[in-house]
Write an enzyme that holds these catalytic residues in place. Structure first.
Site, PDB file in Angstrom:
ATOM      1  N   LYS A  60      -4.140   7.335 -11.881  1.00 12.70           N
ATOM      2  CA  LYS A  60      -4.621   8.333 -10.944  1.00 12.70           C
ATOM      3  C   LYS A  60      -6.081   8.910 -11.501  1.00 12.70           C
ATOM      4  CE  LYS A  60      -0.611   9.499  -8.018  1.00 12.70           C
ATOM      5  NZ  LYS A  60      -1.066   8.511  -6.949  1.00 12.70           N
ATOM      6  N   GLN A  94      -1.685  15.174  -8.632  1.00 11.89           N
ATOM      7  CA  GLN A  94      -3.137  15.531  -8.130  1.00 11.89           C
ATOM      8  C   GLN A  94      -3.815  16.555  -8.663  1.00 11.89           C
ATOM      9  OE1 GLN A  94      -3.921  13.276  -5.757  1.00 11.89           O
ATOM     10  NE2 GLN A  94      -2.263  12.044  -5.573  1.00 11.89           N
ATOM     11  N   HIS A 120       6.252  14.874  -2.856  1.00 12.97           N
ATOM     12  CA  HIS A 120       6.392  13.308  -2.281  1.00 12.97           C
ATOM     13  C   HIS A 120       7.718  12.762  -3.360  1.00 12.97           C
ATOM     14  CE1 HIS A 120       3.961  12.001  -6.518  1.00 12.97           C
ATOM     15  NE2 HIS A 120       4.572  13.223  -6.672  1.00 12.97           N
ATOM     16  N   CYS A 178       4.516   8.746   0.842  1.00 16.35           N
ATOM     17  CA  CYS A 178       5.786   8.726   0.030  1.00 16.35           C
ATOM     18  C   CYS A 178       6.252  10.299   0.036  1.00 16.35           C
ATOM     19  CB  CYS A 178       5.561   8.423  -1.531  1.00 16.35           C
ATOM     20  SG  CYS A 178       5.059   6.908  -1.734  1.00 16.35           S
ATOM     21  N   ASP A 222       4.849  18.881 -11.103  1.00 19.18           N
ATOM     22  CA  ASP A 222       3.919  17.669 -10.612  1.00 19.18           C
ATOM     23  C   ASP A 222       2.578  17.604 -10.588  1.00 19.18           C
ATOM     24  OD1 ASP A 222       3.004  15.284  -9.374  1.00 19.18           O
ATOM     25  OD2 ASP A 222       4.510  15.269  -7.636  1.00 19.18           O
TER      26      ASP A 222
HETATM   27  N1  ALA Z   1       1.162   9.825  -4.959  1.00 14.40           N
HETATM   28  C1  ALA Z   1       0.911   8.649  -4.066  1.00 14.40           C
HETATM   29  C2  ALA Z   1      -0.141   9.001  -3.090  1.00 14.40           C
HETATM   30  O1  ALA Z   1      -0.325   9.994  -2.943  1.00 14.40           O
HETATM   31  C3  ALA Z   1       2.252   8.413  -3.626  1.00 14.40           C
HETATM   32  O2  ALA Z   1      -0.756   8.115  -2.598  1.00 14.40           O
END
Ligand code: ALA
Length: 437
Positions: free
Chosen positions: A252, A229, A149, A392, A226
Site C-alpha cells: 500500500k 491507511q 476492516h 473488507c 492498524d
Molecule cells: N485494506 C483493504 C482496502 O481497504 C482491504 O482495500
C-alpha cells in the site's frame, strides 16, 4: 470527539513539473484501460509501483540475492547488510528510533495475527514470566471499533474465543465515525487491549490516537494501531504516538506485496511470545526444545522477504523525498475536491467525516438507486478504477445500512483531473441507469 479542521494550507496540491515527474515514475499510468487513459483511484487497496522501486528490487535479485543471516560467503554478507539497512530505513520512515522494533511480516494482516496469536500464547503461559503482562484471563476485555476492516477484527475475535476474553466494540455513528465519547462507553477496568485503525479504510476517519493511548494506558491496556491507511499517506511517528504495537503493509506504500511490518515497543516485543517457529529465529535447538533469538528475529521464522524489504526501503526513500506531509496535503486537497463535487450531485450519500474535518485521502459513497458494483463497472468502462464492495469491513457496512459503497482513494500520483473524470463519469452513470444527474 477530537477532530481537526483541515485548513487550506494543509490542502496544497502537488502540481506542475513535480507532479508530472512523480507520475512519470509509474509505468501503470501510461496505459489505457477500456480505451481510456487510466484514472487509478484504488490506492487504498494497493498502490501503484514506481520504476525506482521495481528497479531496485530487480537489481538486488539480479546480482545480490542471497539468504541472509546464515551464509559465510560475501554475497550473503552483502544481502544481510542490505536487509538490515532496509529495516533501518523503514524504522526512520515511521519514527522508530530502534530498528529492532521493526519486524518483517507477510503483510499487515499477518502482523496483527502475530500479535493476537502471541497474546493467545501468553495467555496459555508461553513465555512466562516476561509474557505475563500480556496474558488474558476469562472476562478480560478486548476493545475494537465497529469500523475495523476484517484484518483488525477477526484476529481479536479469535483471541477472545481462545482465551475466554470478551470482545467489545466502539459503536459508530450514522455516518460511520466515532469519537472519544463512544470509546469511553466501552472502556472498563477489564479492558486489556484496544485495537483500532489510525485511518479508516472506508470512512477516512482519522482516529484521535494520542487520546486513545492515554485512556488505554490509564487502564493498563495494550494499544494496537492498524496503520495500513496512515503509514503510506503522511508523517507517522510511532514512538511519539506511544502505541504498543502497529501494523502496515508494503504494497500500500509503493512497495512490494509479500512484506508488511509489525512495529512493537521494545518491552512489548520482549514480552510477546513468538507465533511462528523454525529456522532463523533460534539460538539453540535440541530434540527437547529451542531457545529463541531476541526481537525482531524471533518473529521472523524461515527465509525472510529480503528483496521485498530492500524494495520497501526504496519506497520509503521516495516518500521521504517528496515529503509525507506534502503527500498528505495533496491527498487531502483531492479528497476535498471530490467531496465538493459530490455535494453538487443529487442522490449521493458520502460516509465519514463532513467536509472540512480532517480525513485520510479517500472518500466512500453510495449512489441512490444504483448498486455499487454496477457503478464500479460503469466507471471502469470509462477508465476510472475505484473499489466497490464492503472493503473488507462488513460490520461497518451493515451498520451503515448498505451492502456496498464506492470508494475513491488517492495517492501522490493522483490528479485533480482524475477527480473530475470520476465526477463526470458519475453523472453519466446516473443518466445511464436512469437516475437524476
Ligand atoms: N485494506 C483493504 C482496502 O481497504 C482491504 O482495500
Amino acid at each position: 470527539m477530537t477532530t481537526q479542521v483541515t485548513t487550506p494550507a494543509t490542502r496544497r496540491l502537488l502540481v506542475g513539473e513535480e507532479l508530472a515527474d512523480i507520475r512519470a515514475q509509474f509505468p501503470a499510468l501510461e496505459q489505457s484501460i477500456n480505451g481510456q487513459p487510466l484514472s487509478y483511484l484504488d490506492s487504498g487497496a494497493t498502490a501503484l509501483r514506481p520504476n525506482r522501486v521495481l528497479d531496485v528490487e530487480r537489481a538486488f535479485l539480479a546480482t545480490e540475492n542471497a539468504a541472509v543471516h546464515r551464509g559465510a560467503h560475501e554475497l550473503a554478507a552483502r544481502a544481510t547488510v542490505r536487509f538490515e539497512n532496509a529495516r533501518q530505513a523503514v524504522a526512520d520512515y515511521v519514527g522508530a528510533a530502534d530498528p529492532d522494533t521493526i519486524v518483517w511480516t507477510a503483510n499487515a494482516t499477518d502482523a496483527l495475527n502475530l500479535v493476537a496469536t502471541g497474546i493467545a500464547g501468553a495467555s496459555r503461559g508461553r513465555g512466562a514470566p516476561a509474557s505475563a503482562r500480556l496474558a488474558l484471563q476469562p472476562g478480560d476485555e478486548i476493545v475494537v471499533t465497529e469500523a475495523e476492516h476484517h484484518a483488525n477484527l477477526i484476529p481479536w475475535q479469535e483471541l477472545a474465543l481462545a482465551t475466554g476474553a470478551q470482545l467489545r466494540w466502539v459503536a459508530v455513528r450514522d455516518d460511520g465515525t466515532w469519537g472519544l465519547d463512544e470509546l469511553d462507553d466501552v472502556l472498563t477496568e477489564r479492558t486489556r487491549i484496544v485495537a483500532f485503525s489510525h485511518v479508516s479504510n472506508v470512512t477516512g476517519l482519522v482516529a484521535p490516537v494520542a487520546d486513545v493511548v492515554e485512556r488505554a494506558r490509564r487502564l493498563g491496556a495494550v494499544t494496537v494501531l492498524d496503520a495500513c491507511q496512515s503509514a503510506p499517506h503522511g508523517s507517522l511517528d510511532l514512538d511519539a504516538l506511544g502505541v504498543d504495537f502497529a501494523a502496515f503493509s508494503g504494497h500500500k506504500m509503493l512497495g512490494p506485496s509479500g512484506i508488511g511490518v509489525l512495529y512493537g515497543r521494545a518491552e512489548m516485543l520482549a514480552a510477546l511470545p513468538p507465533a511462528r517457529f523454525g529456522g532463523s529465529m533460534i539460538t539453540e535447538v535440541t530434540m527437547a526444545g529451542a531457545e529463541y533469538l531476541p526481537a525482531p528475529h524471533r518473529f521472523e521464522a524461515g527465509t525472510q522477504p529480503v528483496s521485498q524489504a530492500v524494495a520497501l526501503a526504496e519506497a520509503t526513500r521516495m516518500l521521504t523525498e517528496v515529503g509525507p506531509d506534502r503527500v498528505h496535503a495533496h491527498e487531502a486537497a483531492l479528497a476535498d475536491r471530490l467531496l465538493a463535487g459530490l455535494a453538487e450531485l443529487d442522490g449521493i450519500r458520502v460516509v465519514g467525516p463532513a467536509r472540512g474535518i480532517e480525513r485520510g485521502g479517500l472518500v466512500s459513497f453510495v449512489v441512490d438507486g444504483i448498486h455499487a458494483h454496477d457503478a464500479g463497472q460503469f466507471l471502469d468502462a470509462q477508465g476510472v478504477a475505484v473499489r466497490v464492495g464492503h472493503h473488507c469491513a462488513q460490520p461497518l457496512h451493515r451498520r451503515l445500512g448498505v451492502a456496498a459503497t464506492v470508494r475513491a482513494s488517492f495517492y501522490l500520483y493522483s490528479t485533480p483531473d482524475e477527480v473530475d473524470r470520476l465526477l463526470s463519469a458519475l453523472v453519466d452513470t446516473r443518466t445511464f441507469f436512469g437516475g437524476a444527474a
